[in-house]
Motif scaffolding. Structure first.
Motif, PDB file in Angstrom:
ATOM      1  N   GLY A   1      37.201  93.205  -5.189  1.00 20.48           N
ATOM      2  CA  GLY A   1      36.992  93.340  -3.757  1.00 20.48           C
ATOM      3  C   GLY A   1      37.758  92.300  -2.971  1.00 20.48           C
ATOM      4  N   PHE A   2      37.510  92.277  -1.667  1.00 20.27           N
ATOM      5  CA  PHE A   2      38.186  91.326  -0.782  1.00 20.27           C
ATOM      6  C   PHE A   2      37.268  90.975   0.383  1.00 20.27           C
ATOM      7  N   GLN A   3      37.622  89.925   1.108  1.00 14.40           N
ATOM      8  CA  GLN A   3      36.883  89.514   2.298  1.00 14.40           C
ATOM      9  C   GLN A   3      37.750  89.696   3.529  1.00 14.40           C
ATOM     10  N   ASP A   4      37.116  90.094   4.646  1.00 14.46           N
ATOM     11  CA  ASP A   4      37.868  90.168   5.899  1.00 14.46           C
ATOM     12  C   ASP A   4      37.843  88.813   6.596  1.00 14.46           C
ATOM     13  N   GLU A   5      38.410  88.765   7.788  1.00 16.42           N
ATOM     14  CA  GLU A   5      38.538  87.491   8.498  1.00 16.42           C
ATOM     15  C   GLU A   5      37.198  86.903   8.914  1.00 16.42           C
ATOM     16  N   GLN A   6      36.146  87.724   8.918  1.00 18.14           N
ATOM     17  CA  GLN A   6      34.807  87.243   9.282  1.00 18.14           C
ATOM     18  C   GLN A   6      33.944  86.943   8.059  1.00 18.14           C
ATOM     19  N   GLY A   7      34.516  87.086   6.874  1.00 17.21           N
ATOM     20  CA  GLY A   7      33.780  86.765   5.657  1.00 17.21           C
ATOM     21  C   GLY A   7      32.961  87.900   5.093  1.00 17.21           C
ATOM     22  N   PHE A   8      33.132  89.119   5.621  1.00 13.46           N
ATOM     23  CA  PHE A   8      32.405  90.272   5.074  1.00 13.46           C
ATOM     24  C   PHE A   8      33.149  90.800   3.848  1.00 13.46           C
ATOM     25  N   ILE A   9      32.382  91.164   2.830  1.00 12.56           N
ATOM     26  CA  ILE A   9      32.946  91.531   1.528  1.00 12.56           C
ATOM     27  C   ILE A   9      33.031  93.047   1.396  1.00 12.56           C
ATOM     28  N   TYR A  10      34.112  93.499   0.783  1.00 10.85           N
ATOM     29  CA  TYR A  10      34.345  94.922   0.547  1.00 10.85           C
ATOM     30  C   TYR A  10      34.650  95.133  -0.937  1.00 10.85           C
ATOM     31  N   ILE A  11      34.019  96.143  -1.543  1.00 10.73           N
ATOM     32  CA  ILE A  11      34.283  96.484  -2.934  1.00 10.73           C
ATOM     33  C   ILE A  11      35.412  97.507  -2.984  1.00 10.73           C
ATOM     34  N   SER A  12      36.394  97.272  -3.844  1.00  9.95           N
ATOM     35  CA  SER A  12      37.503  98.221  -3.973  1.00  9.95           C
ATOM     36  C   SER A  12      37.509  98.934  -5.315  1.00  9.95           C
ATOM     37  N   GLY A  13      36.643  98.546  -6.226  1.00 14.79           N
ATOM     38  CA  GLY A  13      36.562  99.217  -7.516  1.00 14.79           C
ATOM     39  C   GLY A  13      36.132  98.255  -8.603  1.00 14.79           C
TER      40      GLY A  13
ATOM     41  N   THR B   1      40.576  80.819  -9.039  1.00 10.96           N
ATOM     42  CA  THR B   1      40.921  80.246  -7.735  1.00 10.96           C
ATOM     43  C   THR B   1      40.588  81.240  -6.632  1.00 10.96           C
ATOM     44  N   ASP B   2      40.069  80.739  -5.499  1.00 12.59           N
ATOM     45  CA  ASP B   2      39.781  81.594  -4.354  1.00 12.59           C
ATOM     46  C   ASP B   2      41.045  82.298  -3.880  1.00 12.59           C
ATOM     47  N   VAL B   3      40.936  83.602  -3.626  1.00 16.36           N
ATOM     48  CA  VAL B   3      42.087  84.340  -3.098  1.00 16.36           C
ATOM     49  C   VAL B   3      42.017  84.334  -1.572  1.00 16.36           C
ATOM     50  N   PRO B   4      43.158  84.415  -0.879  1.00 14.42           N
ATOM     51  CA  PRO B   4      43.163  84.446   0.586  1.00 14.42           C
ATOM     52  C   PRO B   4      42.452  85.687   1.104  1.00 14.42           C
ATOM     53  N   GLU B   5      41.992  85.610   2.349  1.00 17.45           N
ATOM     54  CA  GLU B   5      41.298  86.762   2.941  1.00 17.45           C
ATOM     55  C   GLU B   5      42.217  87.972   2.942  1.00 17.45           C
ATOM     56  N   GLY B   6      41.610  89.134   2.658  1.00 13.56           N
ATOM     57  CA  GLY B   6      42.365  90.375   2.629  1.00 13.56           C
ATOM     58  C   GLY B   6      42.971  90.703   1.286  1.00 13.56           C
ATOM     59  N   GLN B   7      43.046  89.700   0.394  1.00 10.37           N
ATOM     60  CA  GLN B   7      43.609  89.947  -0.923  1.00 10.37           C
ATOM     61  C   GLN B   7      42.507  90.241  -1.942  1.00 10.37           C
TER      62      GLN B   7
END
Length: 522
Positions: free
Chosen positions: A408-420, A365-371
């Motif tokens: 990873g997670f997405q910010d409010e603008q849809g940009f993706i960040y890798i956290s590990g 399931t899609d996770v909310p932004e920031g999670q």
């Protein structure tokens, strides 16, 4: 450029040979080969292979360093409908034998550099029909297959005008290549890529990099590595020029050639740029790189410190593309637009054209932004599966797409960040620690060129965190780095030990090999 006629991988070469026959397609040392010449040589090889009984679906292994012979072999094999299987040029007999056993190749193409490797690997045991060697130097005992000299197949260009493109029944869904992963997170797996997988991804990359026939790419990454192969395919698709330089151990020679040849594009992995920044005259020659339109980076996480330094050292007109992908995705999944580089410097950007990357929880399931969740990619570029590994395939492919294993997670603008990585956290004294966070902190000290954080078994802590680093200069000490780290990291994230070394072991795609380090210090 209109890519409508490029539905199969070898169409990249054939279309550019039709449009730009006399243009220089490849530069390697003293060789300057035109599109027409490369295409005719590839046709000669294809016809020879077909005459020898090679058929659609047969695996043909390529063990070659980047060269004209590699390019001709790659496209020539694909023209027959056979499957091109490029293998690492750094393999040893113990690594090559199991790969040949599971591939059951019909034929091997190589050069004198790898002849001893092939002989030591007992290739007669693998029932191949022939071995093609460029400039063979060894005497072989009586064997069941012929050893063919490359030059017997690829004859003089003037005598090859009657060799035309081979018209076969290849479909875009057919298996085109098996590309082995680097094995940095486990045993190397044979990624099955169809023509459609690679062609779709190639066109998307050409689009966001805005490649044209005017582009000249400096290639220091090996072609058997999926990122290196994408440099070849994209520039041949666009009708550009590829420069091969196999001497990155001497980065000054690479930069000099970039200036001499008016190179417009350079690509590398994180260690490539670390060494360009601190072991080359890049900064000194900054003003001479007048044609350098862009630099692109993929192949793993690159520390913010290195990105910032790179932006300061490169010419102002040179765009920087941060990219993310996987062998299983034919190369690329996301990219960060250069205009957002400073604003989103920690991000890997957004999905490339034709591809979707979602952040999903364990239930899909899609996770909310920031999670935080797992990155899952879907699109025409996603592999068919792992060669003869149904269980491994089912672990990463499902109705949602390819599960990368990256968190990873997405910010409010849809940009993706890798956290590990899902399987890469170290449990130290009850705390779960992301090695990437510690590695980034070490780079910001300004004392180390590159570093790796590993965990080794410890009776008290579960794992002991060890830092292995290449110091920037001789004045650097373990105590100095530990002191600087204490200013940047909480106590529970502090390394248990620091080892300073001259260099870090890397696989042939340029990634730091943590498996070797872990074995060394365990």
């Amino acid at each position: 450029m209109n890519y409508i006629n490029q539905t199969l991988i070898h169409h990249f070469l054939e279309e550019s040979a039709r449009k730009f026959p006399d243009k220089t397609a490849l530069i390697h040392e003293d060789i300057r080969a035109s599109y027409n010449h490369i295409n005719m040589c590839a046709n000669q090889l294809a016809h020879w292979l077909i005459d020898k009984g090679i058929k659609k679906g047969d695996r043909i292994v390529l063990i070659l360093e980047n060269s004209l012979e590699y390019v001709v072999s790659y496209y020539g094999v694909l023209k027959t409908g056979a499957v091109a299987v490029p293998l690492s040029s750094d393999l040893k007999p113990d690594g090559l034998k199991p790969l040949l056993g599971e591939l059951e190749p019909a034929l091997i193409i190589s050069s004198k550099r790898f002849e001893r490797l092939l002989k030591a690997s007992n290739i007669p045991d693998f029932n191949i029909s022939a071995l093609i060697i460029k400039d063979s130097v060894l005497k072989w005992p009586a064997i069941s297959f012929p050893i063919i000299d490359w030059d017997e197949i690829i004859i003089n260009e003037n005598n090859s005008e009657n060799v035309h493109n081979y018209d076969s029944s290849i479909k875009d869904a057919d298996l085109a290549s098996i590309v082995y992963t680097s094995g940095s997170t486990g045993t190397p797996k044979g990624v099955m890529l169809s023509h459609r997988n690679i062609v779709s991804n190639t066109h998307s990359i050409c689009q966001y990099l805005q490649l044209t026939e005017k582009d000249i790419q400096m290639v220091v990454l090996p072609f058997f590595y999926v990122m290196g192969k994408s440099l070849l395919n994209t520039h041949f698709a666009a009708g550009g020029t590829v420069i091969i330089n196999n001497k990155f151990a001497f980065p000054a020679t690479v930069i000099n050639q970039m200036i001499e040849e008016n190179v417009t594009g350079f690509s590398g992995v994180p260690s490539t740029y670390a060494y360009l920044l601190h072991r080359s005259p890049l900064k000194k020659f900054r003003d001479k790189l007048t044609f350098l339109r862009y630099c692109s980076q993929a192949g793993g996480h690159m520390a913010k410190q290195i990105k910032t330094e790179l932006r300061q050292v490169l010419p102002d007109h040179t765009k920087i593309y941060i990219m993310y992908g996987a062998t299983e995705a034919s190369a690329r999944l996301t990219y960060l637009e250069p205009d957002r580089f400073e604003e989103k410097i920690d991000s890997i950007g957004q999905s490339i054209s034709g591809v979707s990357v979602k952040i999903l929880d364990e239930k899909g399931t899609d996770v909310p932004e920031g999670q935080t969740g797992e990155l899952v990619g879907a699109g025409p570029n996603i592999m068919q599966g792992y060669w003869r590994d149904k269980e491994g395939t089912e672990k990463v492919l499902d109705q949602n797409g390819y599960h990368t294993g990256d968190l990873g997670f997405q910010d409010e603008q849809g940009f993706i960040y890798i956290s590990g990585r899902r399987d890469n956290l170290l449990k130290v004294g009850g705390h779960r620690i992301n090695p990437q966070e510690v590695e980034d902190a070490l780079i910001t000290t300004g004392q180390v060129l590159e570093t790796a954080v590993i965990g080794v078994p410890d009776k008290l802590l579960g794992n002991k965190m060890i830092v292995v680093a290449v110091p920037m200069n001789e004045d650097c000490t373990e105590n100095l780095i530990m002191s600087l780290c204490s200013e940047k990291l909480p106590k529970y994230k502090m390394p248990g030990e620091i080892k300073l070394v001259r260099s870090l072991p890397k696989n042939t795609s340029g990634k730091i090999d943590k498996k070797i380090l872990t074995a060394r210090y365990a």
